[in-house]
Write an enzyme that holds these catalytic residues in place. Structure first.
Site, mmCIF file in Angstrom:
data_model
loop_
_atom_site.group_PDB
_atom_site.id
_atom_site.type_symbol
_atom_site.label_atom_id
_atom_site.label_comp_id
_atom_site.label_asym_id
_atom_site.label_seq_id
_atom_site.Cartn_x
_atom_site.Cartn_y
_atom_site.Cartn_z
ATOM 1 N N ASN A 1 15.858 6.958 11.184
ATOM 2 C CA ASN A 1 16.471 5.853 10.438
ATOM 3 C C ASN A 1 17.969 5.723 10.677
ATOM 4 O OD1 ASN A 1 14.194 4.703 9.370
ATOM 5 N ND2 ASN A 1 14.218 5.949 7.523
ATOM 6 N N HIS B 1 9.361 14.372 5.928
ATOM 7 C CA HIS B 1 9.411 12.911 5.990
ATOM 8 C C HIS B 1 8.383 12.348 6.964
ATOM 9 C CE1 HIS B 1 11.717 9.051 7.086
ATOM 10 N NE2 HIS B 1 11.256 8.899 5.864
HETATM 11 P P1 NAI Z 1 4.895 2.970 -3.244
HETATM 12 O O1 NAI Z 1 5.648 2.056 -4.138
HETATM 13 O O2 NAI Z 1 3.816 2.425 -2.381
HETATM 14 O O3 NAI Z 1 4.253 4.157 -4.139
HETATM 15 C C1 NAI Z 1 4.977 4.898 -5.087
HETATM 16 C C2 NAI Z 1 3.991 5.415 -6.119
HETATM 17 O O4 NAI Z 1 4.687 6.314 -6.989
HETATM 18 C C3 NAI Z 1 3.379 4.328 -7.013
HETATM 19 O O5 NAI Z 1 1.985 4.410 -6.977
HETATM 20 C C4 NAI Z 1 3.933 4.649 -8.403
HETATM 21 O O6 NAI Z 1 2.979 4.380 -9.441
HETATM 22 C C5 NAI Z 1 4.195 6.127 -8.315
HETATM 23 N N1 NAI Z 1 5.211 6.631 -9.227
HETATM 24 C C6 NAI Z 1 6.392 6.073 -9.558
HETATM 25 N N2 NAI Z 1 7.054 6.875 -10.415
HETATM 26 C C7 NAI Z 1 6.274 7.961 -10.634
HETATM 27 C C8 NAI Z 1 6.392 9.142 -11.409
HETATM 28 N N3 NAI Z 1 7.487 9.356 -12.151
HETATM 29 N N4 NAI Z 1 5.403 10.047 -11.374
HETATM 30 C C9 NAI Z 1 4.299 9.834 -10.631
HETATM 31 N N5 NAI Z 1 4.107 8.732 -9.888
HETATM 32 C C10 NAI Z 1 5.097 7.807 -9.881
HETATM 33 O O7 NAI Z 1 6.009 3.734 -2.380
HETATM 34 P P2 NAI Z 1 5.873 4.339 -0.897
HETATM 35 O O8 NAI Z 1 6.180 3.280 0.083
HETATM 36 O O9 NAI Z 1 4.610 5.095 -0.812
HETATM 37 O O10 NAI Z 1 7.130 5.342 -0.874
HETATM 38 C C11 NAI Z 1 7.102 6.581 -1.532
HETATM 39 C C12 NAI Z 1 8.232 7.452 -1.031
HETATM 40 O O11 NAI Z 1 8.099 7.633 0.384
HETATM 41 C C13 NAI Z 1 9.624 6.923 -1.255
HETATM 42 O O12 NAI Z 1 10.479 7.996 -1.483
HETATM 43 C C14 NAI Z 1 9.956 6.260 0.079
HETATM 44 O O13 NAI Z 1 11.339 6.187 0.311
HETATM 45 C C15 NAI Z 1 9.289 7.211 1.036
HETATM 46 N N6 NAI Z 1 8.928 6.664 2.348
HETATM 47 C C16 NAI Z 1 8.393 5.409 2.462
HETATM 48 C C17 NAI Z 1 8.027 4.910 3.703
HETATM 49 C C18 NAI Z 1 7.430 3.542 3.837
HETATM 50 O O14 NAI Z 1 7.439 3.001 4.959
HETATM 51 N N7 NAI Z 1 6.882 2.955 2.810
HETATM 52 C C19 NAI Z 1 8.220 5.696 4.925
HETATM 53 C C20 NAI Z 1 8.693 7.040 4.689
HETATM 54 C C21 NAI Z 1 9.067 7.463 3.447
#
Ligand code: NAI
Length: 390
Positions: free
Chosen positions: A192, A142
């Site tokens: 968190n 994470h």
């Molecule tokens: P984001 O929405 O910026 O990016 C997610 C990406 O995944 C998008 O580009 C989307 O097109 C792609 N995607 C969706 N379904 C898909 C699939 N089936 N196959 C391939 N690509 C797919 O999200 P973000 O913020 O980068 O978060 C990603 C993960 O990281 C989540 O699990 C989130 O909980 C976790 N996370 C987020 C943090 C944050 O502050 N944004 C911090 C730590 C963890």
């Protein structure tokens, strides 16, 4: 298991995936980034190129280093390109079913010894691994946002994760220059979970009319030394993201009152007042936005800070008591993951754990609410201290 030659796959080219890819490529790995959206891949490639240009301009890295880093990352539209990966880190949309499908598809592509990691913030590693044929190689890694800048990474072995996988992941991520902590597969992991009361108790103080928002922010910054006040920070993170994390931690702890979300933040979320990114949250943003001023009342400020601090310390103590992580890792997590000025256990000792306990007990007696219930470990420490001094 891992070496500099390990090819690292990253699934999801959003905020987290693109940052994680940059971190792995900076450490010298060949990286493959896959996203189901071609637009997301293009955006990620362009964003990295402009980030690296800025770093070159600021002379943080050389042009050659930047160019070499870019050539180490391939953006692919086919998951099949992951077949030679030694580690895959998943950072796609926070949806359990979608994540499970991706992991089971991945298993049909990668080799038997490829480690599969998830960057999930809110799902258990056990639940993601449940769809897998080999849950022993599934683990939580994470990162914090933005991944290239935030030093902390929480490593979360699931109930079926092989110890060797955990050990090697710790070693690898540490070799990328990150501060690594290990957390039990429990809601919110360390950061968190422990940070919830920084937001929750501050909102509660506001809801009770004890102080207004700028005064609470002022109190926490002035008397606590926090870089941002809780409301500034919630607006920065986004009230959508922050609310959802709180709601998820609360639900997963079987509605534990200590983590109960607040209606104030829920209403902001419902009204799409997300904070900075939407132009309005607890504060209004923009050129002509009003600049609310705090009430500079030292006594009030100290009381606000003390109340939030004892709630934070209680959470850190309970996290230790329930063996979610070691003392050292709890301290590292809060200082490196959310920039707290001090580790909460050391802070509690500085104030005096007895004082923390008596203040919590007073709050508990006043409110008769479980959210103020002191951790049993605080009581045990207090009894032990009484025995040794008597
Ligand atoms: P984001 O929405 O910026 O990016 C997610 C990406 O995944 C998008 O580009 C989307 O097109 C792609 N995607 C969706 N379904 C898909 C699939 N089936 N196959 C391939 N690509 C797919 O999200 P973000 O913020 O980068 O978060 C990603 C993960 O990281 C989540 O699990 C989130 O909980 C976790 N996370 C987020 C943090 C944050 O502050 N944004 C911090 C730590 C963890």
């Amino acid at each position: 298991m891992f070496s500099k030659n390990t090819v690292v796959g990253v699934i999801g080219a959003g905020a987290m995936g693109s940052g994680i890819a940059q971190v792995a490529a900076s450490a010298g790995h060949q990286v493959i980034v896959y996203d189901s959206s071609a637009e997301a891949l293009n955006k990620a490639r362009a964003a990295l190129s402009s980030t690296l240009d800025k770093l070159v301009e600021k002379q943080k890295i050389s042009r050659e280093e930047a160019d070499a880093l870019i050539t180490r990352i391939a953006y692919e539209k086919e998951l099949h390109s992951f077949r030679n990966c030694g580690l895959v880190i998943e950072a796609i949309v926070e949806n359990l079913e979608v994540k499970q499908k991706v992991f089971s598809l991945l298993e049909s592509i990668v080799k038997a010894d490829c480690v599969l990691a998830t960057n999930t913030s809110s799902f258990s590693i056990a639940s993601i691994a449940s769809a897998s044929q080999t849950p022993s190689r599934i683990i939580g890694i994470h990162f914090f946002n933005p991944a290239p800048l935030m030093p902390l990474v929480e490593i979360i072995p699931g109930i079926l994760t092989d110890n060797e996988v955990t050990r090697k992941c710790r070693e690898l991520i540490a070799s990328w220059g990150k501060t690594v902590v290990t957390a039990k597969d429990t809601p919110g992991f360390i950061v968190n979970r422990v940070a919830r009361s920084f937001y929750g108790e501050s909102i509660r103080i506001y809801e009770e009319g004890i102080a207004d928002i700028p005064t609470i922010d002022w109190a926490l910054k002035t008397f606590g030394g926090f870089k941002m006040g809780p409301f500034e920070l919630m607006d920065f993170i986004g009230n959508d993201v922050n609310y959802k994390v709180t709601e998820s931690v609360w639900e997963q702890f079987f509605y534990e009152p200590r983590f109960k979300p607040s209606l104030t933040q829920k209403r902001l979320f419902e009204a799409r007042l997300f904070g900075r990114k939407s132009g309005r949250g607890y504060y209004t943003y923009g050129a002509n936005a009003p600049q609310p001023t705090p009430v500079l009342d030292t006594e009030l400020g100290k009381a606000i800070f003390n109340r939030v601090l004892v709630m934070l310390v209680n959470e850190a103590v309970d996290t230790l008591y329930l063996q979610v992580a070691s003392r050292e890792d709890i301290e590292l997590a809060m200082t490196k993951g959310v920039n707290y000025p001090k580790g909460l256990l050391a802070w509690g000792e500085e104030v005096g754990m007895d004082k923390v306990l008596s203040q919590l007990t007073a709050l508990y007696n006043d409110y008769q609410e479980d959210r103020y219930r002191p951790s049993l470990l605080l009581k045990k420490w207090s009894v032990r201290k009484q025995k040794t001094t008597s």
